[in-house]
Design a protein around this motif. Structure first.
Motif, short mmCIF file in Angstrom:
data_model
loop_
_atom_site.label_atom_id
_atom_site.label_comp_id
_atom_site.label_asym_id
_atom_site.label_seq_id
_atom_site.Cartn_x
_atom_site.Cartn_y
_atom_site.Cartn_z
N ASP A 103 0.87 -1.12 0.18
CA ASP A 103 0.01 0.09 0.00
C ASP A 103 0.88 1.04 0.11
O ASP A 103 0.45 2.21 -0.60
N ALA A 104 2.05 1.10 0.80
CA ALA A 104 2.97 2.50 0.84
C ALA A 104 3.46 2.62 -0.53
O ALA A 104 3.53 3.87 -0.98
N ILE A 105 3.89 1.76 -1.13
CA ILE A 105 4.64 1.80 -2.53
C ILE A 105 3.43 2.45 -3.35
O ILE A 105 3.58 3.22 -4.33
N GLY A 106 2.19 1.77 -3.33
CA GLY A 106 1.18 2.16 -4.28
C GLY A 106 0.78 3.62 -4.20
O GLY A 106 0.75 4.37 -5.03
N MET A 107 0.63 4.05 -2.92
CA MET A 107 0.31 5.48 -2.63
C MET A 107 1.42 6.36 -3.00
O MET A 107 1.08 7.38 -3.45
N GLU A 108 2.55 5.97 -2.65
CA GLU A 108 3.82 6.81 -3.16
C GLU A 108 3.72 6.97 -4.91
O GLU A 108 3.75 8.31 -5.25
N PHE A 109 3.52 6.04 -5.69
CA PHE A 109 3.54 5.96 -6.84
C PHE A 109 2.10 6.83 -7.34
O PHE A 109 2.51 7.48 -8.35
N ALA A 110 1.10 6.62 -6.75
CA ALA A 110 -0.03 7.51 -7.07
C ALA A 110 0.23 9.04 -7.05
O ALA A 110 0.14 9.80 -7.58
N GLY A 111 0.87 9.44 -5.89
CA GLY A 111 1.46 10.63 -5.63
C GLY A 111 2.28 11.34 -6.63
O GLY A 111 2.18 12.33 -6.94
N LEU A 112 3.04 10.36 -6.99
CA LEU A 112 4.22 10.86 -8.13
C LEU A 112 3.28 11.12 -9.49
O LEU A 112 3.86 11.96 -10.25
N ILE A 113 2.26 10.25 -9.64
CA ILE A 113 1.70 10.44 -10.85
C ILE A 113 0.69 11.69 -10.80
O ILE A 113 0.49 12.58 -11.81
N GLN A 114 0.23 12.03 -9.63
CA GLN A 114 -0.53 13.41 -9.60
C GLN A 114 0.37 14.27 -9.60
O GLN A 114 -0.14 15.35 -10.26
N LYS A 115 1.41 14.40 -9.29
CA LYS A 115 2.47 15.32 -9.16
C LYS A 115 2.51 15.86 -10.74
O LYS A 115 2.85 16.75 -11.12
N LYS A 116 3.18 14.61 -11.50
CA LYS A 116 3.04 14.52 -12.79
C LYS A 116 2.04 15.58 -13.67
O LYS A 116 2.50 16.29 -14.54
N MET A 117 0.84 15.12 -13.27
CA MET A 117 -0.32 15.74 -13.80
C MET A 117 -0.07 17.22 -13.44
O MET A 117 -0.70 18.11 -14.25
N ARG A 118 0.05 17.65 -12.10
CA ARG A 118 -0.07 19.19 -11.73
C ARG A 118 1.03 19.77 -12.58
O ARG A 118 0.94 21.05 -12.74
N ASP A 119 2.34 19.21 -12.88
CA ASP A 119 3.18 19.83 -13.40
C ASP A 119 3.36 20.00 -14.99
O ASP A 119 3.96 20.77 -15.59
N THR A 142 -11.24 21.22 -12.24
CA THR A 142 -11.79 21.09 -11.12
C THR A 142 -11.01 20.31 -9.87
O THR A 142 -11.29 20.66 -8.72
N GLY A 143 -10.05 19.65 -10.31
CA GLY A 143 -9.17 18.69 -9.49
C GLY A 143 -9.73 17.29 -9.17
O GLY A 143 -9.24 16.50 -8.61
N ARG A 144 -10.92 17.08 -9.82
CA ARG A 144 -11.42 16.05 -9.90
C ARG A 144 -10.61 14.67 -10.53
O ARG A 144 -10.68 13.79 -9.89
N LEU A 145 -10.13 14.99 -11.56
CA LEU A 145 -9.37 14.07 -12.46
C LEU A 145 -7.94 13.63 -11.57
O LEU A 145 -7.92 12.44 -11.30
N VAL A 146 -7.35 14.73 -11.07
CA VAL A 146 -6.11 14.32 -10.27
C VAL A 146 -6.24 13.84 -9.07
O VAL A 146 -5.55 12.84 -8.54
N GLY A 147 -7.35 14.22 -8.43
CA GLY A 147 -7.94 13.64 -7.08
C GLY A 147 -8.36 12.07 -7.20
O GLY A 147 -8.41 11.51 -6.18
N SER A 148 -8.57 11.72 -8.45
CA SER A 148 -9.10 10.40 -8.66
C SER A 148 -7.96 9.16 -8.95
O SER A 148 -8.34 8.04 -8.81
N ILE A 149 -6.58 9.70 -8.83
CA ILE A 149 -5.63 8.89 -8.89
C ILE A 149 -5.38 7.96 -7.86
O ILE A 149 -5.44 8.61 -6.67
N ARG A 150 -5.41 6.83 -7.95
CA ARG A 150 -5.09 5.98 -6.73
C ARG A 150 -4.58 4.78 -7.11
O ARG A 150 -4.23 4.54 -8.29
N HIS A 151 -4.43 3.88 -6.18
CA HIS A 151 -3.73 2.55 -6.48
C HIS A 151 -4.62 1.37 -5.94
O HIS A 151 -5.52 1.56 -5.08
N ASN A 152 -4.38 0.06 -6.64
CA ASN A 152 -4.90 -1.17 -6.18
C ASN A 152 -3.84 -1.95 -5.79
O ASN A 152 -2.91 -2.22 -6.62
N VAL A 153 -3.85 -2.86 -4.88
CA VAL A 153 -2.93 -3.89 -4.69
C VAL A 153 -3.99 -5.31 -5.26
O VAL A 153 -4.96 -5.57 -4.42
N GLU A 154 -3.42 -6.00 -6.12
CA GLU A 154 -4.26 -7.26 -6.64
C GLU A 154 -3.43 -8.56 -6.35
O GLU A 154 -1.92 -8.25 -6.64
#
Length: 154
Positions: A103-119, A142-154
């Motif tokens: 989960d920590a790895i997934g959350m960090e990666f999701a955060g990096l993807i969100q940063k890419k979107m903002r930048d 609106t921020g809806r798209l970037v706020g919807s980036i998340r991770h799943n562990v399967e």
């Protein structure tokens, strides 16, 4: 071994998920790959009514590719690999729970993807889009798209 077995066969997926909001998945895909939209008479009328008349020869509106997921992955995969390499010994030794690790790895990666979107700034929005939404960030409205980036562990 027990901790390693818990990691075996698991995958971390990061992005937008259709079960969350299929409209956002479509918007994300349009920006990721770009698209061309055929101009209809109704669209032509809408643009004209909103002060942006289209030229008669304009038959297609092109939304350019603004890869946020593929480039976000490519630009950050080495950082994530280093993080995994650093933390994996603690998972093996039992100091970090395998599920929390994933989960920590997934959350960090999701955060990096969100940063890419903002930048992301290129290709820029059209002047009409900038005027309508009040900013020039191509992937943030609106921020809806970037706020919807998340991770799943399967």
């Amino acid at each position: 071994m027990r901790n390693l077995k818990q990691l075996g066969g698991k995958q971390i997926k990061v992005g937008l998920f259709g079960e969350d909001d299929s409209e956002l998945v479509m918007i994300g895909a349009v920006h990721e790959y770009g698209t061309e939209i055929k101009v209809t008479p109704r669209m032509r009328a809408w643009f004209a009514a909103n002060g942006y008349p289209l030229k008669k020869e304009t038959t297609v509106i092109k939304i350019p590719e603004r890869s946020w997921l593929r480039t976000g992955f490519d630009e950050n995969v080495d950082k994530i690999a280093e993080k995994i390499e650093k933390l994996l010994p603690d998972v093996i030794e039992g100091n970090i729970n395998p599920k929390l690790f994933m989960d920590a790895i997934g959350m960090e990666f999701a955060g990096l993807i969100q940063k890419k979107m903002r930048d992301l700034k290129n290709p820029p929005n059209s002047q009409m889009t900038i005027e309508r939404k009040g900013s020039d960030n191509p992937l943030i409205d609106t921020g809806r798209l970037v706020g919807s980036i998340r991770h799943n562990v399967e």
